[in-house]
Structure formats: C-alpha cells, structure tokens
Design a protein around this motif. Structure first.
Motif, mmCIF file in Angstrom:
data_model
loop_
_atom_site.group_PDB
_atom_site.id
_atom_site.type_symbol
_atom_site.label_atom_id
_atom_site.label_comp_id
_atom_site.label_asym_id
_atom_site.label_seq_id
_atom_site.Cartn_x
_atom_site.Cartn_y
_atom_site.Cartn_z
ATOM 1 N N MET A 181 0.869 -1.096 0.076
ATOM 2 C CA MET A 181 -0.082 -0.039 -0.074
ATOM 3 C C MET A 181 0.930 1.154 0.015
ATOM 4 O O MET A 181 0.476 2.210 -0.676
ATOM 5 C CB MET A 181 -0.804 0.020 1.205
ATOM 6 C CG MET A 181 -1.450 1.266 1.543
ATOM 7 S SD MET A 181 -2.590 1.646 2.963
ATOM 8 C CE MET A 181 -1.553 0.933 4.153
ATOM 9 N N GLN A 182 1.865 1.198 0.833
ATOM 10 C CA GLN A 182 2.791 2.480 0.777
ATOM 11 C C GLN A 182 3.591 2.958 -0.487
ATOM 12 O O GLN A 182 3.534 3.769 -0.877
ATOM 13 C CB GLN A 182 3.712 2.137 2.166
ATOM 14 C CG GLN A 182 4.782 3.485 2.084
ATOM 15 C CD GLN A 182 5.390 3.578 3.555
ATOM 16 O OE1 GLN A 182 4.903 3.006 4.365
ATOM 17 N NE2 GLN A 182 6.425 4.118 3.685
ATOM 18 N N ARG A 210 2.168 1.976 -3.335
ATOM 19 C CA ARG A 210 0.951 2.514 -4.235
ATOM 20 C C ARG A 210 0.911 3.953 -4.191
ATOM 21 O O ARG A 210 0.539 4.712 -4.959
ATOM 22 C CB ARG A 210 -0.282 1.670 -4.071
ATOM 23 C CG ARG A 210 -0.562 0.399 -4.729
ATOM 24 C CD ARG A 210 -0.927 0.082 -5.815
ATOM 25 N NE ARG A 210 -1.749 0.961 -6.615
ATOM 26 C CZ ARG A 210 -3.202 0.755 -6.448
ATOM 27 N NH1 ARG A 210 -3.852 -0.468 -5.897
ATOM 28 N NH2 ARG A 210 -4.044 1.615 -7.164
ATOM 29 N N ILE A 211 0.932 4.451 -2.620
ATOM 30 C CA ILE A 211 0.785 5.631 -2.311
ATOM 31 C C ILE A 211 1.796 6.443 -2.819
ATOM 32 O O ILE A 211 1.744 7.566 -3.655
ATOM 33 C CB ILE A 211 0.396 6.076 -1.013
ATOM 34 C CG1 ILE A 211 -0.819 5.114 -0.455
ATOM 35 C CG2 ILE A 211 0.533 7.337 -0.739
ATOM 36 C CD1 ILE A 211 -1.158 5.198 0.881
ATOM 37 N N GLN A 213 -6.625 1.081 9.628
ATOM 38 C CA GLN A 213 -7.261 1.278 8.370
ATOM 39 C C GLN A 213 -8.456 2.066 8.912
ATOM 40 O O GLN A 213 -8.712 3.142 8.119
ATOM 41 C CB GLN A 213 -7.935 0.265 7.765
ATOM 42 C CG GLN A 213 -8.541 0.444 6.488
ATOM 43 C CD GLN A 213 -9.311 -0.596 5.707
ATOM 44 O OE1 GLN A 213 -9.443 -1.886 6.330
ATOM 45 N NE2 GLN A 213 -9.238 -0.523 4.385
ATOM 46 N N ARG A 240 -6.148 6.021 9.339
ATOM 47 C CA ARG A 240 -5.060 6.024 8.887
ATOM 48 C C ARG A 240 -4.364 7.587 8.755
ATOM 49 O O ARG A 240 -5.085 8.348 8.541
ATOM 50 C CB ARG A 240 -5.368 5.333 7.306
ATOM 51 C CG ARG A 240 -3.802 5.122 6.452
ATOM 52 C CD ARG A 240 -3.248 3.856 6.761
ATOM 53 N NE ARG A 240 -4.127 2.711 6.185
ATOM 54 C CZ ARG A 240 -3.857 1.695 6.947
ATOM 55 N NH1 ARG A 240 -3.061 1.138 7.658
ATOM 56 N NH2 ARG A 240 -4.693 0.590 6.324
ATOM 57 N N GLU A 286 -9.740 0.887 -5.393
ATOM 58 C CA GLU A 286 -9.005 -0.243 -4.885
ATOM 59 C C GLU A 286 -8.009 0.318 -4.021
ATOM 60 O O GLU A 286 -7.804 -0.272 -2.881
ATOM 61 C CB GLU A 286 -8.298 -0.792 -6.149
ATOM 62 C CG GLU A 286 -7.536 -1.921 -5.877
ATOM 63 C CD GLU A 286 -6.481 -2.519 -6.939
ATOM 64 O OE1 GLU A 286 -5.401 -2.742 -6.789
ATOM 65 O OE2 GLU A 286 -7.253 -2.317 -8.157
ATOM 66 N N LEU A 287 -7.692 1.494 -4.277
ATOM 67 C CA LEU A 287 -6.696 2.063 -3.280
ATOM 68 C C LEU A 287 -7.209 2.604 -1.871
ATOM 69 O O LEU A 287 -6.782 2.582 -0.905
ATOM 70 C CB LEU A 287 -5.730 3.361 -3.940
ATOM 71 C CG LEU A 287 -4.668 3.940 -3.239
ATOM 72 C CD1 LEU A 287 -3.633 2.954 -2.980
ATOM 73 C CD2 LEU A 287 -3.955 4.905 -4.225
ATOM 74 N N LEU A 301 -7.657 -0.238 0.374
ATOM 75 C CA LEU A 301 -6.696 -0.341 0.975
ATOM 76 C C LEU A 301 -6.126 0.718 2.181
ATOM 77 O O LEU A 301 -6.001 0.110 3.345
ATOM 78 C CB LEU A 301 -5.249 -0.398 0.157
ATOM 79 C CG LEU A 301 -5.195 -1.323 -0.919
ATOM 80 C CD1 LEU A 301 -3.849 -1.197 -1.747
ATOM 81 C CD2 LEU A 301 -4.924 -2.876 -0.049
ATOM 82 N N VAL A 302 -6.506 2.010 2.050
ATOM 83 C CA VAL A 302 -6.048 3.073 2.866
ATOM 84 C C VAL A 302 -6.982 3.041 3.899
ATOM 85 O O VAL A 302 -6.960 3.337 4.930
ATOM 86 C CB VAL A 302 -6.087 4.363 2.066
ATOM 87 C CG1 VAL A 302 -5.793 5.672 3.018
ATOM 88 C CG2 VAL A 302 -4.787 4.392 1.247
#
Length: 173
Positions: free
Chosen positions: A1-2, A4-5, A35, A38, A71-72, A75-76
């Motif tokens: 995730m990190q 992707r960000i 989550q 965050r 999708e993101l 995750l976040v």
C-alpha cells in the motif's frame, strides 16, 4: 500500500508543471495507523524552499486521487488524514538534492573519515557537487572554535556524500 501511495504522489508531482505544485519533490512518505484511522505523512521539498500553497495543492490532489481510486481507497480506508509538509529546521537531510538548497547555511555533519572513525563537523556549507561524472561531495568551512587558547581549523573540508551519516541545517543567528 505504501508503494502504491508513493507512486501516486510521484505521479502527481510529475504532472505538476505549470501548477502550484511545480518544483516540489518527494523526500519521504510514511503511512501510519490502522485502516479506520490511517495517517499519511508526506515530506516534500523544493530547490528554493517549499511554500504552503505547494503543500496544500499536493494534499488536495492526493486526496482526489485516493478518493477516485476504489481499490486504493479500500486499502487506505475511508477515514484517512493526509499531512503534506516540508522538513523542518533541525531535521536531517535525507536526499542529496536537499544540500543544494542549504548552500551558505551552517550545518552540523556527522561523517565517517578515511580511517573509519566517526567525526562531527559544524560549519558553513560552501559548495555542493552532485555531478554524475564525479563522486558527489560537499565543501564546508568549519566554524571558529570559541574555546580560549585553541586554534581552529579554518581550511575548507571536502566530504563525499557517501561518508556523511547525518547532516542537519542549523538556525542562523
């Protein structure tokens, strides 16, 4: 995730030409907390110093991008906080590029010398060379030693950036 960000932030910065975000670059990114609460902390810098409007612009663009990517966002988490800021005074430099902005300023540098001994140096950053043809280095003029009876080293000191363990710009008096 990190990652992707991070990729999203870099994408926003790359597309910032001609906008309020122009000129900024990513220094660090941290994603903290669960989550449901965050926190995304982003440090950016600019060769001439980050302005508040650059931070606000980047923060808004990232929020728009995260909220537009289901999708993101999954995750976040939907309840997230974004903080975009510049490294504060007294914060160690993290990227070679940051040295350029601090030319002419007093710095405290911890480095490893040729004998593998860790040393500290406080002085004015005179020059920075980030040339790809030569080994990246900085040139520092040590500050005068204020102890009575001591003779300070007043010769320029060249340090290769791969020797530098920590470099912190100090407040100017």
């Amino acid at each position: 995730m990190q990652e992707r960000i991070r990729s999203s932030v870099l994408q926003i910065i790359d597309g910032s030409a001609g906008t309020r975000g122009e000129g900024s670059y990513l220094v660090d990114l941290k994603v903290k907390g669960p989550q449901r609460a965050r926190k995304i902390e982003i440090l950016v810098d600019d060769d001439s110093g980050v302005r508040i409007d650059q931070c606000a612009w980047l923060s808004r663009r990232l929020r728009e991008l995260l909220e537009g990517d289901e999708e993101l966002l999954a995750l976040v988490g939907e309840d997230f906080e974004i903080t975009v800021s510049s490294p504060g005074l007294g914060e160690p430099l993290m990227l070679h590029r940051q040295y350029v902005r601090h030319c002419g300023k007093i710095m405290e540098v911890t480095y490893t010398d040729e004998d593998a001994v860790q040393r500290e140096l406080k002085g004015r950053l005179l020059r920075v060379s980030l040339s790809e043809e030569s080994r990246p280095h900085i040139v520092i003029m040590p500050e005068k030693n204020r102890k009575k009876g001591s003779t300070p080293n007043r010769e320029e000191v060249t340090l290769y950036l791969d020797q530098v363990n920590r470099a912190v710009p100090l407040a100017q008096l």
